[in-house]
Design a protein around this motif. Structure first.
Motif: not given
Length: 381
Positions: A138-157, A251-252
């Motif tokens: 799923d992440m691959r699909d999201e990255l391939l479609s991303m051409t602008e905007g804000h990518l947040v990497l959050s270490v939640v757990g 994720p946790p």
């Protein structure tokens, strides 16, 4: 009656241990005096570090899977089944597909980690991970479609599998977007729950300047409390709110419920002596890898080294000798710093990590190890 050794979990630790025991105890196994059973609820062995590369199109899911039977010595009995109950008093394991419990004289818990994104409201719906096969795809699909905007990497757990992987992801994403000419249009923010960018202060001190040089925003003391998938926001317990277009979340993590139900430890982790790896709450039980609370990272190299220690201790016990092998906290890992460079760290309980300068050579060394990992699982490397 043969002496029964049961290994619960067919990940790195369980598989390496099974093959190690098959070699060490070959005379006893061949004579019928010892039986070793490896129990795993999946017929495949999964090499999870491959998931990091899938979002960037560098690997496919099949690269991280092999039939477990192909990796395990023929002297080992393999049960593809799920343990539903651990009875440490009677020394029995209840299995989902068996009518009678499996008895043991020695039990090794190597059940690894599971994702618990349901513990953060909205995270399952609004976030993506690369800590599972489906999440990485799923992440691959999201990255391939991303051409602008804000990518947040959050270490939640925390703790979580492969503590370096969040750093690796943002370093690789930064490089990947630059190569595609998109980095000026994509903001990257990295969040961590304590007041530095990594749990280990030495690695944090090394990584923070790299993030600054690459214009990767950092939010520390960010303990994620909730995610709003509709508004595309993630809010921390400290009151900080971040807008995102793509949320990559760690994720946790927790262990497995059957371990907690057996009162071996909290959240499905097994409380152990960090040197002997013996369970603190039950006799004749060991734990290793992610399942063991030793304070070292939840990483494949840890499981590998711990498996060697447990194998030596079990060999001694089976042969009526004092078990003297101990684990010294040895950990090593490569850390990708982009798509063509990596660093390397090695440390133990006494010696802190000192990351090597990133280089293309170390990057190729990591890729070479990923390809040769299957020799490690077989006990050949």
């Amino acid at each position: 009656m043969p002496e029964e050794i049961a290994i619960l979990g067919g990940g790195t630790g369980g598989t390496v241990l099974a093959n190690n025991l098959a070699e060490r105890l070959a005379p006893e196994i061949d004579a019928g005096d010892v039986e070793v059973t490896l129990i795993n609820d999946d017929p495949d062995h999964v090499y999870k570090p491959v998931w990091l590369y899938i979002p960037f199109g560098q690997r496919e899911p099949a690269d991280g899977r092999r039939p477990l039977r192909d990796l395990v010595d023929d002297r080992i009995d393999l049960a593809v089944d799920r343990v539903t109950e651990i009875d440490t008093e009677e020394k029995e394991l209840a299995l989902r597909d068996a009518t009678v419990p499996l008895g043991y004289d020695h039990l090794v818990v190597a059940t690894g980690s599971t994702l618990a994104d349901d513990e953060i409201p909205g995270l399952a719906e609004g976030g993506h991970d690369y800590y599972s096969q489906s999440g990485a795809l799923d992440m691959r699909d999201e990255l391939l479609s991303m051409t602008e905007g804000h990518l947040v990497l959050s270490v939640v757990g925390t703790p979580h599998m492969c503590p370096a992987a969040p750093l690796e992801f943002v370093f690789m994403a930064d490089d990947w977007f630059r190569q595609r000419g998109l980095r000026d249009d994509i903001e990257i923010t990295y969040t961590y729950p304590i007041n530095r960018v990594h749990g280990n202060p030495h690695i944090a001190e090394w990584a923070a300047p790299i993030m600054a040089d690459r214009d990767i925003n950092v939010e520390t003391f960010f303990n994620a409390e909730s995610v709003d998938p509709d508004a595309k926001t993630i809010t921390s317990m400290e009151g900080t709110e971040l807008d995102y277009d793509l949320l990559a979340a760690i994720p946790p993590h927790r262990g497995v419920d059957v371990v907690e139900a057996a009162d071996l430890g909290d959240r499905g982790w097994v409380d152990v002596d960090k040197h002997t790896l013996e369970a603190e709450r039950a006799e004749d039980v060991y734990a290793l890898g992610d399942a063991a609370t030793t304070g070292v990272p939840k990483a494949g190299s840890v499981a590998h080294y711990q498996a060697g220690v447990v194998a030596q201790r079990l060999e001694s016990e089976v042969r009526g000798r004092p078990a003297t092998a101990t684990y010294d906290g040895k950990t090593l890992c490569f850390i990708e710093t982009g798509t063509d460079a990596a660093s390397f760290v090695e440390f133990d309980y006494e010696n802190p990590p000192s990351p090597a300068p990133p280089s293309e050579k170390l990057h190729w060394s990591k890729l070479a190890y990923n390809e040769s990992y299957w020799l490690t699982a077989r006990g050949l490397l």
